[in-house]
Scaffold this active site. Structure first.
Site, PDB file in Angstrom:
ATOM      1  N   TYR A 281      -0.764  -3.426  13.985  1.00 57.79           N
ATOM      2  CA  TYR A 281      -1.655  -2.684  13.066  1.00 57.79           C
ATOM      3  C   TYR A 281      -2.585  -1.912  13.872  1.00 57.79           C
ATOM      4  CZ  TYR A 281      -4.963  -1.854   9.294  1.00 57.79           C
ATOM      5  OH  TYR A 281      -5.684  -1.417   8.142  1.00 57.79           O
TER       6      TYR A 281
ATOM      7  N   GLU B 170       0.760  -1.215   0.018  1.00 57.01           N
ATOM      8  CA  GLU B 170      -0.017  -0.013   0.000  1.00 57.01           C
ATOM      9  C   GLU B 170       0.887   1.396  -0.057  1.00 57.01           C
ATOM     10  OE1 GLU B 170      -3.783   1.677   2.604  1.00 57.01           O
ATOM     11  OE2 GLU B 170      -3.455  -0.343   2.351  1.00 57.01           O
TER      12      GLU B 170
ATOM     13  N   ASP C  44      -2.895  -3.048   3.319  1.00 57.16           N
ATOM     14  CA  ASP C  44      -3.320  -3.169   4.599  1.00 57.16           C
ATOM     15  C   ASP C  44      -4.363  -4.321   4.425  1.00 57.16           C
ATOM     16  OD1 ASP C  44      -1.655  -1.445   5.591  1.00 57.16           O
ATOM     17  OD2 ASP C  44      -3.131   0.356   5.904  1.00 57.16           O
TER      18      ASP C  44
END
Length: 726
Positions: free
Chosen positions: A310, A9, A105
């Protein structure tokens, strides 16, 4: 040899993946190895096309052209990042590439970023998915050993497309309808409008609040503690002064008889691990960080430093597969101030309750915890250190022993009136040691140190006094409490509906953990609400917007219903096409309601200056570049700069100067009162330039000193006599 393209990403994550996969040959926007080619997006490279892509008439905003309902929405490459899209497309279409790994992600939006690129590039090659919660070398290696089939995530992609298309149909149509109908720059959305409505609801509560005086009775003993009067329902407040005074009159000079002494041994576990919203709330409360700021710092700790997992998660628990890695994570973060607590945890067997480990409550990602990568605290800046500290302390706290204490409750009576005292004695600090006994919920209002008291004992003398207070209105929202309200918006709805409440609970409120901070930021940017100190206030524009939009767009129920349907699409239980068909019908209804409105917009930034083109009064608006006058009639469009924010600094207070006026009459002004003509400023700068030495000249001089050696001869001679040797 055939190769695999890995699509990340962001460049930073792409570089990390490339290093782990031993890709060393750098290209323009990609890194290649013997087996893998790693390339990356820059966030979104592809988006939904603007209305004018369907019909040239949509270039001009007209109420009669609404609603805009193209049968199928088109994709377009974002101009700003078009070069990188071409790079990615080239790699995807290479003849030696036979497979693609999506490494964006792991979530709905990440899936959309990658799939839109593949769709726009018209690539039909087999797809696999890397699904990881941290970007440490170990996590990347493990993830590539367990790649998932791309087909498994097609429903998630359909859900992401449905969300994006629904926002296009409703958001763009409602925004154009509001703007053209009321001749003002207004926008609405399924999350931002209910959020604004919650702020309005709180303001209404505060304005309509009527404070009430209440009374209490305190019994002060000669044993060094006090008891408080309570009625049979355990209420401590009386709203009649006369009643309170009658009770005092009845018991004055009476002894207190101890009726009951209860001792309970209690254990209190640490609060649950952080999800993003809870972390944003605490960071706002403790450090005044905005939600967006906290997410940005978390992103750096995740991507750049790789010390936290995350960030965009709504889970506050971990899954069973993480348990075996916990001690490695404790070792990685157990440095400096955390070392003593970490070592205690490493010596014990971890038996964790369901409030910490629960597979059923983990969504796409587990709670935010440290990674197995060792931390160098010196590498973190002040803000990063604060967020890291919050997460690590919470992580170590849930793995530590409970806080243990003995709670004592004393119940006494005087002439039938009940008095109660509470106190607690800490037996074991447990997890609270981490917070150095400074935890927000530590001390209850009426807790005190109690002496040893026995049942049947009489206390005398006792002084009975009347206490007085006033009820307070609810507190205005801060960014932190508004984020929390978005997560649980049921209490802000006009009518309570059990079904809707259940839906909101199931969907986790309005918006997602990834978008809530951006929504709040957008409401500030559009001047619908403003910050005064740490509190949020509704603006005049915000109040009027809420009056103009249809009622169901103001309610959290609509977005909850959408989120539930999007979840069903992601689970394969509903079809995207059916959802979009319903959205189009709803869009027609919204536009119709706005068109038929009889309301008028009142500008609160109207000036006395007339537009030179159409003669209507002009509005004063502020933006990042300064202040300008714009015609209130959007179809006229005349605008004129009033003041430009410059990088020039005030000679007195050194703040940035504002440049006002036009041509030779331009003048610099400062908030401190300093005023200076542009011509005078330029002359002064030229004069200063002649006397100031440039950085280049300073560096040249310093280099010459280094080349000439030690120039302080007297000191050099003294040092030489010492005959120093290495």
């Amino acid at each position: 040899m055939s190769k695999i393209v890995v699509l990340a990403e962001k460049p930073s994550v792409g570089r990390d993946i490339a290093r782990v996969l031993q890709c060393n040959k750098k290209g323009n926007g990609f890194i290649e190895g013997s087996k893998y080619i790693v390339t990356w997006a820059l966030g979104h490279l592809v988006t939904l096309a603007d209305p004018e892509a369907y019909d040239a008439k949509y270039k001009t905003w007209k109420l009669e052209d609404l609603p805009m309902l193209p049968k199928e929405l088109k994709l377009t490459v974002i101009k700003k990042t078009g070069k990188q899209f071409q790079t990615v497309k080239t790699q995807l279409h290479r003849k030696d590439v036979h497979e693609i790994v999506i490494a964006t992600d792991a979530g709905r939006e990440g899936e959309l970023v990658a799939r839109w690129v593949l769709e726009k590039a018209n690539v039909k090659k087999p797809v696999k998915r890397l699904w990881i919660s941290s970007v440490t070398d170990k996590a990347i290696k493990d993830g590539f050993k367990q790649l998932k089939p791309g087909k498994q995530f097609e429903n998630l992609y359909a859900s992401a497309v449905a969300r994006s298309e629904a926002d296009w149909y409703v958001g763009l149509n409602a925004t154009r309808a509001l703007t053209t109908k009321f001749n003002a720059q207004l926008s609405t959305g399924r999350v931002q409008t209910p959020t604004l409505a919650m702020v309005a609801s709180r303001e209404k509560e505060i304005k309509t609040f009527q404070p009430k005086t209440y009374y209490g009775i305190e019994a002060k003993t000669n044993k060094g503690f006090s008891l408080l009067w309570q009625d049979e329902k355990n209420n401590k407040r009386l709203f009649s002064k006369q009643t309170a005074e009658k009770i005092i009159q009845k018991i004055t000079n009476e002894a207190l008889q101890i009726m009951h002494v209860e001792k309970n041994y209690k254990k209190k576990s640490a609060p649950q691990l952080y999800d993003l919203t809870e972390l944003q709330r605490d960071a706002n409360r403790m450090f005044q960080f905005s939600g967006k700021q906290t997410l940005s710092i978390m992103q750096k700790l995740y991507e750049q430093h790789k010390v936290l997992t995350y960030p965009r998660t709504d889970s506050r628990v971990i899954s069973t597969d993480i348990v075996s890695t916990l001690k490695d994570r404790v070792k990685a973060c157990g440095v400096d101030a955390y070392a003593r607590h970490a070592n205690k945890i490493l010596r014990k067997d971890l038996k964790l309750p369901k409030s910490v480990v629960n597979n059923a409550k983990v969504t796409d990602h587990h709670a935010i915890i440290p990674t197995e990568q060792s931390v160098m605290l010196s590498d973190l800046d002040d803000k990063e250190r604060k967020i890291y500290d919050l997460v690590v302390k919470r992580f170590l706290a849930v793995l530590s022993d409970p806080h243990e204490y003995e709670q004592t409750t004393i119940i006494a009576e005087a002439k039938g009136e009940k008095f109660v005292a509470r106190g607690k004695m800490v037996k074991k600090q447990g997890w609270k040691e981490l917070y150095q006994r400074n935890f927000s919920d530590d001390i209850e209002e009426d807790e005190q140190q109690l002496p040893t008291i026995e049942k049947g004992q009489q206390l005398h003398p006792v002084r009975y006094t009347l206490t007085q207070g006033e009820t307070k209105p609810p507190e205005r929202f801060t960014e932190g409490t508004l984020l929390q309200a978005m997560e649980n918006p049921v209490r802000y709805m006009n009518t309570y509906d059990t079904k809707v409440a259940h839906t909101l609970k199931d969907t986790g409120g309005i918006g997602t953990v990834a978008t809530r901070a951006d929504i709040i930021e957008k409401l500030f940017h559009n001047m619908y609400m403003e910050l005064k100190g740490k509190y949020i206030y509704l603006t005049s524009t915000g109040k009027q917007l809420l009056e103009f939009v249809p009622e169901d767009l103001r309610s959290p129920a609509l977005t909850a219903e959408w989120e539930q349907k999007l979840s069903q699409i992601a689970e394969g239980k509903a079809k995207k096409e059916q959802f979009i068909s319903e959205i189009k019908g709803y869009t027609k209804q919204v536009v119709r309601q706005i068109k038929s409105s009889q309301e008028k917009f009142k500008h609160d930034n109207m000036t006395g200056t007339k537009c030179p083109d159409c003669g209507k009064l002009m509005l004063e608006i502020s933006n990042k570049k300064g202040r300008m006058l714009v015609c209130q009639d959007r179809s006229c469009g005349h605008r004129k700069n009033i003041a430009k924010q410059t990088n020039a600094r005030c000679p007195n207070c050194h703040k940035r100067l504002e440049l006002r006026g036009e041509g030779e009459g331009q003048i610099f002004t400062c908030k401190c009162g300093h005023r200076e003509k542009l011509s005078t400023f330029q002359t002064r700068k030229e004069r200063e330039k002649k006397h100031n030495v440039s950085r280049k000249e300073v560096n040249k001089y310093l280099k010459k000193q280094d080349d000439d050696g030690f120039a302080n001869n007297a000191l050099a001679e003294q040092l030489a006599k010492l005959n120093l040797k290495k």
